[in-house]
Design an enzyme around this catalytic site. Structure first.
Site, PDB file in Angstrom:
ATOM      1  N   ASP A 229       6.328 139.029  17.849  1.00 25.56           N
ATOM      2  CA  ASP A 229       6.384 139.443  16.455  1.00 25.56           C
ATOM      3  C   ASP A 229       5.022 139.244  15.784  1.00 25.56           C
ATOM      4  O   ASP A 229       4.313 138.281  16.063  1.00 25.56           O
ATOM      5  CB  ASP A 229       7.450 138.604  15.737  1.00 25.56           C
ATOM      6  CG  ASP A 229       7.640 138.985  14.300  1.00 25.56           C
ATOM      7  OD1 ASP A 229       8.073 140.130  14.044  1.00 25.56           O
ATOM      8  OD2 ASP A 229       7.353 138.151  13.418  1.00 25.56           O
ATOM      9  N   GLU A 266       4.139 143.600  18.659  1.00 23.66           N
ATOM     10  CA  GLU A 266       4.270 144.353  17.413  1.00 23.66           C
ATOM     11  C   GLU A 266       2.917 144.311  16.698  1.00 23.66           C
ATOM     12  O   GLU A 266       2.565 143.312  16.082  1.00 23.66           O
ATOM     13  CB  GLU A 266       5.362 143.751  16.521  1.00 23.66           C
ATOM     14  CG  GLU A 266       5.511 144.510  15.210  1.00 23.66           C
ATOM     15  CD  GLU A 266       6.228 143.709  14.126  1.00 23.66           C
ATOM     16  OE1 GLU A 266       6.936 144.320  13.311  1.00 23.66           O
ATOM     17  OE2 GLU A 266       6.053 142.476  14.078  1.00 23.66           O
TER      18      GLU A 266
END
Length: 516
Positions: A229, A266
């Site tokens: 993330d 990401e």
């Protein structure tokens, strides 16, 4: 004589296996480089204990759904203990949220998934922790606390001009970067918001803590990889080289314990910003694919997406030839795909046709395969999965009152299974097409350069001895196209598309795949 017959049968079987492996019939698993990953929010998936919250045992119960769909791996949104429903603010990196079950449950899930040839990837949130994490609770006690430098602190007068960053970014609409824990003197840095203080990766102790956490999940729990993330926010935006270097180090540490570990990052930005992360994060989400897919429909210009995808792949190829292009049509941060396509069912079916006929390693968001609906705020694009009509749906979660995906607006899976034209059966069919044709899964991408109407998207895919020509009509009007020479055999048609002589006819929102 019998020996000769047996040899002949063996030869025929070998030739048959080679042919089907290349051009269809035989279903193949191309994960991670070109396989399909199914994203699950456990909270909304399937509830086995009646508390209204989805759980790990519910996923075990429904692994056959993932397998039937044709997916090769599952990516789980955060599963670790957290004070928030979404769990992107972790308070314990080496456990499972009690609402979901136990570590032993999760190990059982991995074992059962592996039996079905399904890999398991978990969300790893290391840019920040929760402000309730024990490290942070210690860190904020005093300047000389051993955990003080686990986070980024500054005295108020030194950062007065930077407390608000003044601008929003693609992945955060928060304008306040520095936060007061209550003393009014020392502020801590939190890119996303005050409840998510950023870790200080200039501190070697922090980096070693993170590597230890990664090793724990790979060695002791047995996951196959991580979705990382907020990968570009490990260090501030003005230190991109430090970000790139960290991920190379992270990859080296993880591969030391699991050489085939899967890492997907990401990095929510343009290709020029994304590409330098590839040496550290061999798989990266292709946000341009998602947004350009929607733009293609909005403008009824089919080649916008094909050209963008070709541009990105060529750009990445110049950085490294060992990259995985993680394409997706929607995820947990975007409105549901059907909503983004004006709730037009033909567009949704064609959009998945496009995703599955393009290069990449596609990600599917749970519920898209039954046409679930949802708009911002985020909770309402993460609503409960509809397994059956409500009266019969024993596993439907109830942690939230859904606004969009209810029986009156979405046909539950159990009903769709018996409908030949349902979203679910369409998804199964096009995924199977991809998984049985190596040109679609593994082939390169070349653009069609002949004359055609603007709403058409046309391209070639080729791999070894299989070549296919793919055309999609992204408009509500019929269009025709002269077929390139040699492509005579349709292996897939949707929406009434067909070929007559050298002409391909494409009704509204139709697709065709022809083999050479």
């Amino acid at each position: 004589m019998r020996k000769n017959i047996n040899q002949l049968i063996t030869l025929i079987l070998l030739i048959s296996a080679a042919c089907t492996g290349q051009k269809g019939n035989k279903i193949e698993n191309h994960w991670p480089h070109a396989g399909i990953t199914y994203e699950i929010f456990i909270q909304s998936f399937y509830d086995t204990d009646g508390d209204g919250i989805g759980d790990i045992k519910g996923v075990i119960k429904k692994l056959d759904h993932v397998k039937e769909l044709g997916a090769n791996a599952i990516w789980f949104m955060p599963i670790m203990p957290s004070p928030s429903y979404h769990k992107y603010d972790v308070i314990d990196y080496k456990d499972v949220h009690p609402d979901y079950g136990t570590l032993e449950d999760f190990k059982e899930l991995i074992a059962e998934a592996h039996k079905k040839d399904i890999k398991i990837v978990i969300d790893m949130i290391i840019n920040h922790t929760s402000n309730e994490h024990p490290w942070f609770l210690e860190s904020k006690k005093s300047r000389d606390n051993p955990y003080r430098d686990y986070y980024v602190w500054a005295q108020k007068d030194t950062i007065a001009d930077f407390i608000n960053k003044k601008t929003i970014t693609l992945d955060s609409d928060n304008i306040q970067q520095w936060h007061d824990p209550g003393s009014g003197e020392d502020f801590y840095y939190g890119f996303f918001y005050g409840g998510m203080p950023d870790l200080n990766f200039d501190n070697p102790k922090v980096r070693e803590e993170i590597y230890d956490i990664g090793r724990f999940w790979l060695e002791e729990v047995g996951v196959d990889g991580f979705r990382l993330d907020a990968a570009k926010h490990i260090f501030p935006d003005d230190r991109p080289e430090d970000n790139h270097a960290f991920w190379k180090e992270f990859r080296k540490e993880m591969e030391a314990v699991k050489p085939d570990v899967y890492l997907v990052g990401e990095v929510y930005d343009m290709k020029e910003i994304v590409a330098p992360y590839l040496p550290g994060l061999p798989a990266l989400f292709n946000f341009d694919f998602h947004y350009t897919l929607l733009e293609s429909y909005e403008k009824e210009n089919g080649m916008i997406l094909a050209e963008k995808q070709k541009e990105i792949l060529d750009f990445y190829q110049d950085v490294t030839d060992e990259f995985i292009d993680a394409t997706f049509s929607s995820n947990h941060d975007q409105p549901r795909l059907l909503n983004s396509l004006n709730e037009n069912p033909r567009k949704l079916k064609q959009a998945i046709n496009i995703l599955m006929t393009m290069p990449g390693a596609p990600y599917l968001y749970y519920g898209e395969e039954i046409g679930m609906l949802g708009k911002k705020p985020d909770e309402y694009i993460r609503e409960p999965f509809l397994w059956d009509i409500e009266a019969n749906d024993k596993g439907r979660t109830s942690w939230i009152e859904p606004r969009y995906s209810i029986d009156e607006t979405v046909t539950p899976l159990a009903i769709q299974k018996s409908m030949s034209s349902s979203f679910f059966n369409h998804y199964k069919e096009i995924i199977k097409l991809r998984n049985t044709n190596r040109a679609l899964a593994l082939g390169n991408l070349e653009l069609f350069e002949g004359e055609m109407a603007e709403p058409l998207m046309a391209f070639y895919r080729s791999h070894k001895n299989q070549e296919v020509f793919v055309v999609h009509n992204l408009s509500d009007m019929e269009h025709n196209l002269k077929c390139p020479e040699g492509y005579s055999q349709p292996i897939y048609t949707y929406g009434g598309a067909g070929k007559d002589g050298d002409q391909i006819s494409l009704p509204a929102y139709s697709s065709i795949v022809l083999e050479k």
